[in-house]
Design an enzyme around this catalytic site. Structure first.
Site, PDB file in Angstrom:
ATOM      1  N   LYS A 214       0.822  -1.213   0.000  1.00 35.67           N
ATOM      2  CA  LYS A 214       0.000   0.000   0.000  1.00 35.67           C
ATOM      3  C   LYS A 214       0.858   1.267   0.000  1.00 35.67           C
ATOM      4  CE  LYS A 214      -2.243  -0.823   3.835  1.00 35.67           C
ATOM      5  NZ  LYS A 214      -1.686  -2.120   4.283  1.00 35.67           N
TER       6      LYS A 214
ATOM      7  N   ARG B 268      11.983  -6.344   4.519  1.00 40.93           N
ATOM      8  CA  ARG B 268      11.727  -4.931   4.252  1.00 40.93           C
ATOM      9  C   ARG B 268      12.676  -4.027   5.054  1.00 40.93           C
ATOM     10  NH1 ARG B 268       5.767  -2.294   4.795  1.00 40.93           N
ATOM     11  NH2 ARG B 268       5.956  -2.614   7.035  1.00 40.93           N
TER      12      ARG B 268
ATOM     13  N   ARG C 155      -9.094   0.741   9.244  1.00 44.70           N
ATOM     14  CA  ARG C 155      -8.609  -0.603   9.503  1.00 44.70           C
ATOM     15  C   ARG C 155      -9.634  -1.418  10.284  1.00 44.70           C
ATOM     16  NH1 ARG C 155      -2.915   0.330   9.037  1.00 44.70           N
ATOM     17  NH2 ARG C 155      -1.577  -1.456   9.394  1.00 44.70           N
TER      18      ARG C 155
ATOM     19  N   ARG D 158      11.947  -2.106  10.740  1.00 45.87           N
ATOM     20  CA  ARG D 158      10.977  -1.655  11.728  1.00 45.87           C
ATOM     21  C   ARG D 158      10.780  -2.720  12.798  1.00 45.87           C
ATOM     22  NH1 ARG D 158       5.865   0.258   8.283  1.00 45.87           N
ATOM     23  NH2 ARG D 158       4.856  -0.963   9.901  1.00 45.87           N
TER      24      ARG D 158
ATOM     25  N   ARG E  23       0.125  -9.198  13.308  1.00 49.45           N
ATOM     26  CA  ARG E  23      -0.473  -8.174  12.447  1.00 49.45           C
ATOM     27  C   ARG E  23      -1.372  -8.787  11.385  1.00 49.45           C
ATOM     28  NH1 ARG E  23       4.761  -5.628  10.505  1.00 49.45           N
ATOM     29  NH2 ARG E  23       3.558  -4.204   9.203  1.00 49.45           N
TER      30      ARG E  23
END
Ligand code: ADP
Ligand code: ZN
Length: 207
Positions: A13, A122, A88, A152, A163
């Site tokens: 996204k 990532r 969300r 992160r 998540r």
């Protein structure tokens, strides 16, 4: 144009939003980025949000809605915006309906196996938010702003699993909620390819 991006964490996204912003000019509003900015402050709220994010859970709706409401009332959002990571929950979507009319919901679709692989590799620029992948980016320095890239905290394996569960349970019902204005795109191929079909869709929409 007022657009929301739906899709699991790690589906792409953020990368897509940046490309839309680059070509169409609508600001990208990422609630994740807004919360990461809050976490940098020294306050009780910052500490609370930090521990929620590290667990992979969602920040309470009330606070999230308030933050988005403030942000989209700013001048740069007058002609449209891209919401990345909001809503969300169905509750957030209902609150958003009361604030403004969303033109289109773009669902960025990717299987969980690929997501887990992409999130674990990532790399994020803590300064400008640019996203890289260690499989195809062989440096620790951001190309755009020269800051040192980080992984992160919530891209660690234990948190990723949580998540994705939170997404299944709380966020995936939004696909139904927005079924009357949904555009679905697969992000299994390159980011450029994903963007190409979204761009075609947005150009047609704007005619
Ligand atoms: P990703 O899409 O990669 O999961 P984000 O940067 O969008 O990451 O979000 C990171 C974290 O910020 C989430 O796991 C959650 O704790 C919090 N967050 C972001 N957006 C929302 C939201 N709309 N409602 C509640 N919490 C949110
Ligand atoms: Zn950078």
């Amino acid at each position: 144009m007022k657009i929301i991006l739906l899709g699991a964490p790690g589906s792409g996204k953020g990368t897509l939003a940046k490309k839309i912003t680059r070509d169409f000019g609508f600001p990208q509003i990422s609630t994740g980025d807004l919360f990461r900015a809050i976490v940098k402050e020294d306050s009780a709220l910052a500490r609370e949000v930090k521990s929620i994010m590290e667990s992979g859970a969602l920040v309470p709706d009330e606070l999230t809605i308030e933050i988005v409401k403030n942000r989209i009332s700013q001048k740069d959002c007058e002609n449209g915006f891209i919401l990345d990571g909001f809503p969300r929950t169905v509750n957030q979507a209902k609150a958003l309906e009361k604030i403004t009319d969303i033109d289109s919901a773009i669902l960025v679709d990717l299987d969980f196996e690929t997501i887990i692989d992409r999130l674990s590799s990532r790399l994020t620029c803590p300064a400008c938010g640019e996203i890289y992948n260690s499989h195809n980016y062989d440096s620790e320095i951001c190309q755009k702003c020269s800051a040192t890239l980080i992984q992160r905290d919530d891209d660690k394996p234990e948190t990723i699993k949580n998540r994705l569960e939170v997404y299944e349970k709380n966020t995936s019902p939004l696909i139904n909620f927005y079924s009357d204005r949904l555009f679905k795109v697969s992000s299994a191929n390159s980011a450029e390819e994903t963007y190409r079909s979204v761009k075609t869709f947005l150009e047609k929409f704007g005619e």
